[in-house]
Design a protein around this motif. Structure first.
Motif, PDB file in Angstrom:
ATOM      1  N   TYR A  88       0.795  -1.221   0.000  1.00  0.00           N
ATOM      2  CA  TYR A  88       0.000   0.000   0.000  1.00  0.00           C
ATOM      3  C   TYR A  88       0.836   1.283   0.000  1.00  0.00           C
ATOM      4  O   TYR A  88       0.562   2.203  -0.764  1.00  0.00           O
ATOM      5  N   PRO A  89       1.888   1.402   0.834  1.00  0.00           N
ATOM      6  CA  PRO A  89       2.700   2.620   0.750  1.00  0.00           C
ATOM      7  C   PRO A  89       3.292   2.839  -0.634  1.00  0.00           C
ATOM      8  O   PRO A  89       3.369   3.969  -1.113  1.00  0.00           O
ATOM      9  N   GLU A  91       0.664   4.277  -2.969  1.00  0.00           N
ATOM     10  CA  GLU A  91       0.480   5.718  -2.794  1.00  0.00           C
ATOM     11  C   GLU A  91       1.626   6.497  -3.398  1.00  0.00           C
ATOM     12  O   GLU A  91       1.436   7.590  -3.937  1.00  0.00           O
ATOM     13  N   TYR A  92       2.802   5.933  -3.313  1.00  0.00           N
ATOM     14  CA  TYR A  92       3.966   6.588  -3.897  1.00  0.00           C
ATOM     15  C   TYR A  92       3.819   6.709  -5.411  1.00  0.00           C
ATOM     16  O   TYR A  92       4.117   7.742  -6.002  1.00  0.00           O
ATOM     17  N   LEU A 135       0.984   6.793  -7.060  1.00  0.00           N
ATOM     18  CA  LEU A 135      -0.053   7.796  -7.323  1.00  0.00           C
ATOM     19  C   LEU A 135       0.524   9.200  -7.233  1.00  0.00           C
ATOM     20  O   LEU A 135       0.244  10.066  -8.067  1.00  0.00           O
ATOM     21  N   GLN A 136       1.368   9.391  -6.242  1.00  0.00           N
ATOM     22  CA  GLN A 136       1.984  10.698  -6.055  1.00  0.00           C
ATOM     23  C   GLN A 136       2.870  11.042  -7.243  1.00  0.00           C
ATOM     24  O   GLN A 136       2.835  12.167  -7.753  1.00  0.00           O
ATOM     25  N   LEU A 158       0.704  12.008 -10.300  1.00  0.00           N
ATOM     26  CA  LEU A 158       0.117  13.346 -10.194  1.00  0.00           C
ATOM     27  C   LEU A 158       1.182  14.423 -10.382  1.00  0.00           C
ATOM     28  O   LEU A 158       0.928  15.460 -10.988  1.00  0.00           O
ATOM     29  N   LEU A 198      -5.643   1.167  -6.332  1.00  0.00           N
ATOM     30  CA  LEU A 198      -5.668   2.541  -5.843  1.00  0.00           C
ATOM     31  C   LEU A 198      -5.806   3.526  -6.990  1.00  0.00           C
ATOM     32  O   LEU A 198      -6.566   4.493  -6.918  1.00  0.00           O
ATOM     33  N   SER A 208      -8.866   6.187  -7.419  1.00  0.00           N
ATOM     34  CA  SER A 208      -8.680   7.624  -7.252  1.00  0.00           C
ATOM     35  C   SER A 208      -8.732   8.362  -8.575  1.00  0.00           C
ATOM     36  O   SER A 208      -9.465   9.322  -8.717  1.00  0.00           O
ATOM     37  N   ALA A 242      10.311   4.726  -0.127  1.00  0.00           N
ATOM     38  CA  ALA A 242       8.882   4.822  -0.423  1.00  0.00           C
ATOM     39  C   ALA A 242       8.061   3.933   0.510  1.00  0.00           C
ATOM     40  O   ALA A 242       6.909   4.225   0.791  1.00  0.00           O
ATOM     41  N   THR A 265       7.539   3.608   5.980  1.00  0.00           N
ATOM     42  CA  THR A 265       6.561   4.400   6.715  1.00  0.00           C
ATOM     43  C   THR A 265       6.765   4.182   8.205  1.00  0.00           C
ATOM     44  O   THR A 265       7.506   3.311   8.629  1.00  0.00           O
TER      45      THR A 265
END
Lengths: 409, 328
Positions: B133-134, B137-138, B140-141, B144, B190, B194, B319, B322
């Motif tokens: 999961y982390p 998100e990385y 996705l970041q 973007l 994810l 999103s 990444a 966490t």
């Protein structure tokens, strides 16, 4: 033989008149627009405040909307002053962004035009924010409906908010700084899922779409601040805490990300001062996609310098273009973008569809979807205040020149 | 890592008793004795978490003060690899003949694989899925970041200029995942949730496909179908493990197959890309940019040309680091 056996053209088939009307509407290649125009008949007169080479004009011509109105392009104050005292304009379309009309002139030209148009009933703004075009004639008028393109530029802004949140969650500002120093250093980063509290100050159309996106992607907790407590039914699932102006200190003390989507009205001017930033957490990030005039920029700079807040992501500023002497350019924990996060490659399409929707309402005489409530917060007594934010350096007047960048380079 | 080990009868009986008496809601598991487990590598978090989650009811962990103590022959049947390298593991296996199971706290096992381990009958398990999961998100970041043209704006910020340009959308983009496994599955989920992206995935081992992959993956190709993945994707995510076959996978030919507006994201292993070729591709505009978390040489030497490039987002193998890393 062929002529004999072919069936007669369909429109001559034996049907009742009402049914044939329905049939025509369904089968004919004319759109519902033309059907409406058959009812109404004549075109109305539209004044488009823009300059001649504007990309939107081409789009309007391409979509054949100009068959429903006769339009004149209003380019400068001189042109308006040369007009007769009673023009025939029924509507005005303010299309001044990315045109050659400088921002300080927009309210002046609009004032003169409205004064000279007794038949005016509708003014439409291509942008969602209308603070830069307000003039006395528009506010005091009782016959004019003022509409804007609310919701047309939301998607891009929502993605920018998500980007800012993830950028700071994953400590990119520190890592990019390390990159500039050629340093390789492992850091602890955070997860954003279920771990972020977001405060939306000024919850409207952009706020709603942002809340939706944030809930879907990172399940953020949303604390919303609105002027009035009215909500739509879909807000129940989105908002975890809804407050008003008095709840701002509570929300700021709770959240990790503060998103400012306030419009610029005399009531919202300079809402964010140093004392307000001190109410935020020291690890909080401030994101501004509303208007720069709602923040005291010197206070924001001081808050960032003295580590009252941990970073900022700014799309709008008090003075645009941001003067090159601004200390914001030097800060590593600040993301700066020149008021473009709402403008995308498809921006003109959205602008056109917003205009088309309101045009349809105008022609069919149904209520408009996005009217700007001028009585609430735009009172004429303090209207002179809204001009002062347009004190741009006269040498570089703001033009958002939208350039299609070839990404191959 | 598959194994073809044969189990002792004793071990079989013990396992049968374990599985019949264990419950998923965490009630006490009854065993006749604690399982002695060797902890390879020092970290204060390990004893903390073992006591926190009451694992010491059925484990008897042994910590070693230094390497000499670790290499003394003993009867351990299980080991937990917290931090180690291939030679240490090889020596450990040679001095412990009764080892049956080793568990690595990382998902990538390329650093601890050695010939002795591969040739022995030991089962190696890893933390597959713990850090997915982390990393999602990385990714996705990273997507973007490039969708909103932030590298261009950062450059303008450095030059203190105000030069607006149109930005793009991250929504409805094509994302290609090379090396589709659990990380790819969570990333694709994810991204779909999103930004509604279309995912095109490339996976070699059909047996390695995660459950529910049809939810996240729109198109699935085998290793031979990589060309289709690279040609169509706006964002190429490389999640390949480091093996003999994948070493140097992303070379100039692969970068040339990608679109010119494509962004290359590497969260697998640095050895799967050729750094020289990546630098050439970025400088000459063959691809638009890169988001890198792993490098062929770690720590990356400061003489690397990647530091100087403006269209690269660099993070230093953190990444997945966490604050809940050890809990995961």
């Amino acid at each position: 033989f062929f002529l004999m056996i072919r069936r007669p053209p369909r429109s001559t088939l034996d049907r009742s008149s009402a049914a044939s009307d329905v049939y025509k509407r369904q089968v004919s290649t004319q759109s519902t627009w033309d059907f409406i125009m058959e009812k109404i008949g004549s075109k109305f007169k539209l004044a488009i405040m823009t300059s001649k080479g504007h990309p939107m004009l081409k789009k309007i011509l391409a979509s054949k909307l100009d068959t429903y109105f006769d339009y004149d392009i209003v380019e400068s104050l001189d042109q308006v002053k040369a007009m007769p005292t009673a023009t025939e304009y029924n509507a005005i379309f303010v299309l001044t962004v990315a045109s050659a009309i400088p921002f300080p002139m927009v309210p002046v030209i609009l004032q003169e035009l409205i004064v000279r148009s007794p038949k005016l009933t509708w003014v439409h703004s291509m942008s969602a924010g209308v603070d830069y075009m307000l003039c006395e004639a528009l506010i005091k008028s009782k016959t004019i409906t003022f509409t804007n393109a609310r919701g047309a530029y939301d998607r891009s802004l929502c993605e920018y908010v998500l980007l800012s949140i993830l950028y700071f969650t994953k400590k990119m500002h520190i890592l990019q700084k390390n990159k500039a120093e050629h340093k390789y250093q492992m850091l602890l980063v955070d997860n954003a899922w279920d771990n972020t509290k977001v405060g939306i100050i000024g919850y409207g159309s952009i706020g709603r779409n942002t809340a939706k996106l944030l809930k879907q992607s990172i399940n953020a907790k949303i604390y919303a601040i609105k002027a009035t407590p009215t909500t739509k039914p879909e807000d129940k699932d989105l908002i975890d805490f809804l407050g008003q102006e008095k709840d701002i200190p509570y929300v700021l003390s709770e959240v990790d990300y503060v998103i400012n989507i306030l419009p610029y009205t005399p009531r919202t001017k300079h809402v964010f001062t140093l004392s307000v930033f001190k109410q935020m957490k020291p690890t909080a990030i401030y994101i501004n996609i509303g208007r720069g005039a709602t923040v005291v920029e010197t206070d924001l700079i001081e808050a960032l310098n003295t580590k009252v807040i941990a970073g900022a992501s700014l799309d709008v500023f008090e003075k645009e273009p941001l003067p090159s002497t601004s200390p914001l350019f030097d800060m590593d924990n600040v993301l700066i973008s020149p008021h473009t996060m709402g403008y995308t490659m498809h921006g003109w399409d959205y602008c056109l569809s917003a205009f088309e929707a309101e045009l349809k309402n105008y022609v069919e005489k149904t209520p408009f979807t996005n009217t700007v409530n001028l009585e609430k917060g735009y009172q004429s007594s303090s209207i002179t205040v809204s001009y002062t934010h347009l004190t741009l350096p006269t040498s570089d007047l703001v033009q958002i020149s939208v350039v299609a960048v070839s990404l191959k380079k | 890592v598959s194994t073809q080990s044969t189990w002792d009868l004793k071990m079989l009986f013990r396992l049968a008793r374990w599985s019949s008496s264990s419950n998923s809601d965490g009630r006490e598991i009854k065993t006749r004795e604690h399982i002695p487990i060797a902890i390879i590598g020092n970290n204060p978090k390990v004893p903390e978490l073992i006591s926190k989650y009451a694992l010491d009811k059925y484990l008897c962990p042994t910590y070693f003060a230094n390497e000499e103590e670790m290499m003394k022959p003993a009867n351990f049947k299980a080991a937990l690899i917290v931090k180690s390298d291939a030679t240490q593991i090889g020596n450990f296996i040679n001095s412990h003949r009764k080892l049956r199971w080793m568990h690595s706290t990382m998902s990538g096992v390329d650093k601890i694989l050695c010939d002795t381990l591969v040739n022995s009958k030991i089962d190696l398990t890893n933390a597959r899925g713990a850090f997915s999961y982390p990393l999602a998100e990385y990714v996705l970041q990273g997507i973007l970041y490039f969708a909103k043209n932030i590298p261009y704006f950062q450059e303008q910020k450095q030059n203190r200029t105000w030069a607006p340009i149109e930005v793009g959308y991250a929504s409805n983009s094509n994302v290609g995942i090379i090396g589709y496994g659990d990380i790819g599955h969570r990333t694709a989920k994810l991204l779909k949730r999103s930004i509604n992206s279309t995912t095109i995935c490339c996976c070699d081992e059909i047996s390695e496909l995660p459950k529910g992959f049809s939810d996240s993956c729109d198109k699935l190709y085998s290793a031979n179908g990589y060309k289709k993945v690279l040609r169509k994707s706006d964002y190429v995510v490389g999640i390949l493990p480091q093996t003999r076959r994948t070493s140097g996978y992303f070379d100039l030919d692969k970068f040339k197959l990608m679109k010119k507006t494509a962004v290359f994201i590497n969260i697998g292993r640095g050895a799967t890309m050729v750094e020289k070729d990546l630098v050439i591709a970025l400088k000459e505009g063959i691809i638009r940019g890169a988001v890198l978390d792993v490098y062929p040489e770690e720590p990356l030497p400061s003489t690397s040309e990647l530091f100087g490039l403006k269209n690269v987002l660099m993070t230093h193998h953190c990444a997945d680091k966490t604050s809940d890393y050890w809990e995961r």
